[in-house]
Design a protein around this motif. Sequence first.
Motif, PDB file in Angstrom:
ATOM      1  N   GLU A 188       0.839  -0.876  -0.686  1.00  0.00           N
ATOM      2  CA  GLU A 188      -0.149  -0.132   0.137  1.00  0.00           C
ATOM      3  C   GLU A 188       0.648   0.940  -0.122  1.00  0.00           C
ATOM      4  O   GLU A 188       1.180   2.473  -0.669  1.00  0.00           O
ATOM      5  CB  GLU A 188      -0.280  -0.067   1.564  1.00  0.00           C
ATOM      6  CG  GLU A 188      -1.525   1.296   1.531  1.00  0.00           C
ATOM      7  CD  GLU A 188      -3.145   1.124   2.379  1.00  0.00           C
ATOM      8  OE1 GLU A 188      -4.209   2.176   2.336  1.00  0.00           O
ATOM      9  OE2 GLU A 188      -2.969  -0.036   3.419  1.00  0.00           O
ATOM     10  N   TYR A 189       1.981   1.458   0.735  1.00  0.00           N
ATOM     11  CA  TYR A 189       2.648   2.425   1.063  1.00  0.00           C
ATOM     12  C   TYR A 189       4.065   2.368   0.498  1.00  0.00           C
ATOM     13  O   TYR A 189       5.025   3.599   0.235  1.00  0.00           O
ATOM     14  CB  TYR A 189       3.002   3.102   1.775  1.00  0.00           C
ATOM     15  CG  TYR A 189       0.751   3.201   2.683  1.00  0.00           C
ATOM     16  CD1 TYR A 189       0.742   3.706   2.475  1.00  0.00           C
ATOM     17  CD2 TYR A 189       1.385   2.920   4.105  1.00  0.00           C
ATOM     18  CE1 TYR A 189      -0.878   4.487   2.933  1.00  0.00           C
ATOM     19  CE2 TYR A 189      -0.473   2.412   3.985  1.00  0.00           C
ATOM     20  CZ  TYR A 189      -1.261   3.671   4.128  1.00  0.00           C
ATOM     21  OH  TYR A 189      -2.395   3.876   4.940  1.00  0.00           O
ATOM     22  N   GLY A 247       5.498   2.668  -2.694  1.00  0.00           N
ATOM     23  CA  GLY A 247       6.191   3.189  -3.666  1.00  0.00           C
ATOM     24  C   GLY A 247       5.996   2.445  -5.030  1.00  0.00           C
ATOM     25  O   GLY A 247       5.142   1.324  -5.046  1.00  0.00           O
ATOM     26  N   SER A 287       5.071   7.969   3.423  1.00  0.00           N
ATOM     27  CA  SER A 287       3.651   8.754   3.170  1.00  0.00           C
ATOM     28  C   SER A 287       2.915   8.662   4.626  1.00  0.00           C
ATOM     29  O   SER A 287       2.608   8.141   5.679  1.00  0.00           O
ATOM     30  CB  SER A 287       3.453   7.093   2.886  1.00  0.00           C
ATOM     31  OG  SER A 287       1.508   7.882   2.453  1.00  0.00           O
ATOM     32  N   PRO A 288       2.633   9.718   4.707  1.00  0.00           N
ATOM     33  CA  PRO A 288       2.095  10.709   5.874  1.00  0.00           C
ATOM     34  C   PRO A 288       0.346   9.896   6.054  1.00  0.00           C
ATOM     35  O   PRO A 288       0.085   9.985   7.924  1.00  0.00           O
ATOM     36  CB  PRO A 288       1.366  11.869   5.800  1.00  0.00           C
ATOM     37  CG  PRO A 288       2.031  12.171   4.339  1.00  0.00           C
ATOM     38  CD  PRO A 288       2.421  10.983   3.723  1.00  0.00           C
ATOM     39  N   LYS A 289      -0.086   8.673   5.634  1.00  0.00           N
ATOM     40  CA  LYS A 289      -1.235   8.051   5.844  1.00  0.00           C
ATOM     41  C   LYS A 289       0.061   6.759   6.308  1.00  0.00           C
ATOM     42  O   LYS A 289      -0.952   5.531   7.617  1.00  0.00           O
ATOM     43  CB  LYS A 289      -2.071   7.182   4.714  1.00  0.00           C
ATOM     44  CG  LYS A 289      -2.769   8.668   4.396  1.00  0.00           C
ATOM     45  CD  LYS A 289      -3.452   8.297   2.834  1.00  0.00           C
ATOM     46  CE  LYS A 289      -4.030   9.539   1.926  1.00  0.00           C
ATOM     47  NZ  LYS A 289      -4.487   9.570   1.119  1.00  0.00           N
ATOM     48  N   ASN A 290       0.568   6.916   7.043  1.00  0.00           N
ATOM     49  CA  ASN A 290       1.241   4.826   6.784  1.00  0.00           C
ATOM     50  C   ASN A 290       1.640   5.066   8.724  1.00  0.00           C
ATOM     51  O   ASN A 290       2.981   5.574   8.820  1.00  0.00           O
ATOM     52  CB  ASN A 290       2.551   4.789   6.380  1.00  0.00           C
ATOM     53  CG  ASN A 290       3.081   3.248   6.618  1.00  0.00           C
ATOM     54  OD1 ASN A 290       2.581   2.997   7.591  1.00  0.00           O
ATOM     55  ND2 ASN A 290       4.003   2.490   5.165  1.00  0.00           N
ATOM     56  N   PHE A 338       8.824  17.090   0.710  1.00  0.00           N
ATOM     57  CA  PHE A 338       8.651  15.570   0.880  1.00  0.00           C
ATOM     58  C   PHE A 338       9.140  14.884  -0.871  1.00  0.00           C
ATOM     59  O   PHE A 338       9.398  16.357  -1.646  1.00  0.00           O
ATOM     60  CB  PHE A 338       7.093  16.032   0.143  1.00  0.00           C
ATOM     61  CG  PHE A 338       5.969  16.028   1.599  1.00  0.00           C
ATOM     62  CD1 PHE A 338       5.626  15.466   1.965  1.00  0.00           C
ATOM     63  CD2 PHE A 338       6.456  17.251   2.733  1.00  0.00           C
ATOM     64  CE1 PHE A 338       4.890  15.396   3.239  1.00  0.00           C
ATOM     65  CE2 PHE A 338       5.766  17.384   3.508  1.00  0.00           C
ATOM     66  CZ  PHE A 338       4.620  16.684   4.033  1.00  0.00           C
ATOM     67  N   GLU A 356       7.351  12.505  -4.185  1.00  0.00           N
ATOM     68  CA  GLU A 356       6.115  11.730  -4.098  1.00  0.00           C
ATOM     69  C   GLU A 356       5.530  11.295  -3.417  1.00  0.00           C
ATOM     70  O   GLU A 356       4.553  10.345  -3.149  1.00  0.00           O
ATOM     71  CB  GLU A 356       6.977  10.495  -4.792  1.00  0.00           C
ATOM     72  CG  GLU A 356       7.722  10.443  -5.994  1.00  0.00           C
ATOM     73  CD  GLU A 356       8.341   9.092  -6.116  1.00  0.00           C
ATOM     74  OE1 GLU A 356       8.130   8.105  -6.132  1.00  0.00           O
ATOM     75  OE2 GLU A 356       9.649   9.405  -7.837  1.00  0.00           O
ATOM     76  N   GLY A 357       4.642  12.396  -2.057  1.00  0.00           N
ATOM     77  CA  GLY A 357       3.725  12.763  -1.862  1.00  0.00           C
ATOM     78  C   GLY A 357       4.740  11.283  -0.245  1.00  0.00           C
ATOM     79  O   GLY A 357       3.625  12.098   0.711  1.00  0.00           O
ATOM     80  N   ALA A 358       5.845  11.438  -0.283  1.00  0.00           N
ATOM     81  CA  ALA A 358       6.257  10.999   1.140  1.00  0.00           C
ATOM     82  C   ALA A 358       6.899  12.036   1.747  1.00  0.00           C
ATOM     83  O   ALA A 358       7.587  12.390   1.316  1.00  0.00           O
ATOM     84  CB  ALA A 358       6.623   9.440   0.454  1.00  0.00           C
ATOM     85  N   GLN A 359       6.827  12.164   3.281  1.00  0.00           N
ATOM     86  CA  GLN A 359       7.603  13.259   4.080  1.00  0.00           C
ATOM     87  C   GLN A 359       9.069  12.267   4.855  1.00  0.00           C
ATOM     88  O   GLN A 359       8.990  11.150   4.749  1.00  0.00           O
ATOM     89  CB  GLN A 359       6.936  13.496   5.367  1.00  0.00           C
ATOM     90  CG  GLN A 359       7.304  14.528   5.837  1.00  0.00           C
ATOM     91  CD  GLN A 359       6.403  14.792   7.173  1.00  0.00           C
ATOM     92  OE1 GLN A 359       5.486  14.812   7.435  1.00  0.00           O
ATOM     93  NE2 GLN A 359       7.055  16.084   7.729  1.00  0.00           N
TER      94      GLN A 359
END
Length: 174
Positions: free
Chosen positions: A37-38, A40, A142-145, A163, A165-168
């Motif tokens: 899921e996270y 990449g 990912s901020p959602k992980n 950041f 590709e959307g990952a911090q």
Amino acid sequence: MALKVPTVHTDRLKLEPISKSHSGGMFALWSDAMVCEYSGTIKDQSDNVVAMPAQTRAASDLIIDFWLRASVDEWGFRWAIILPEENSFAGTIGFNSLCNPFEIAFHLRTVFCGRGIMTEACIAAIQWSTENGASGIEAFISPKNIRSLALARRIGMDATDEFSEGAQRYLKKF
């Protein structure tokens, strides 16, 4: 000349250089949609995208080939995380880059979550990195992980304002 990746032992784990012998464990890891899921975009050593979750062992074997090539080219590698008492492949940990700061990456099979395995593996990997010239480690999460964010904080990493590709970016300096 390939990077010499040692086998590392902790109280409960054995981190051994990824090899073709880990094919079954890698398929169990990369065929799990929650693991993917996270993660990449996954690419093979020819820079082709590998569809995830893996549908066949041949697909996850491309990931093994990628990391074996990275080791030969001396810019990154993966260890297989083995639980010797259970004779189980739990996941992988290693470095996407060996330029300072070293970029750490980790993936754990969901059946092994919540047991402190990845924290223990990260501590061992960080120790190895300091012994091999790292001035710090970074990770892109990912901020959602939620699980990886909690792990990053547990091992002393701090969020940055950067950041990719959307990952911090998270960073720990030594």
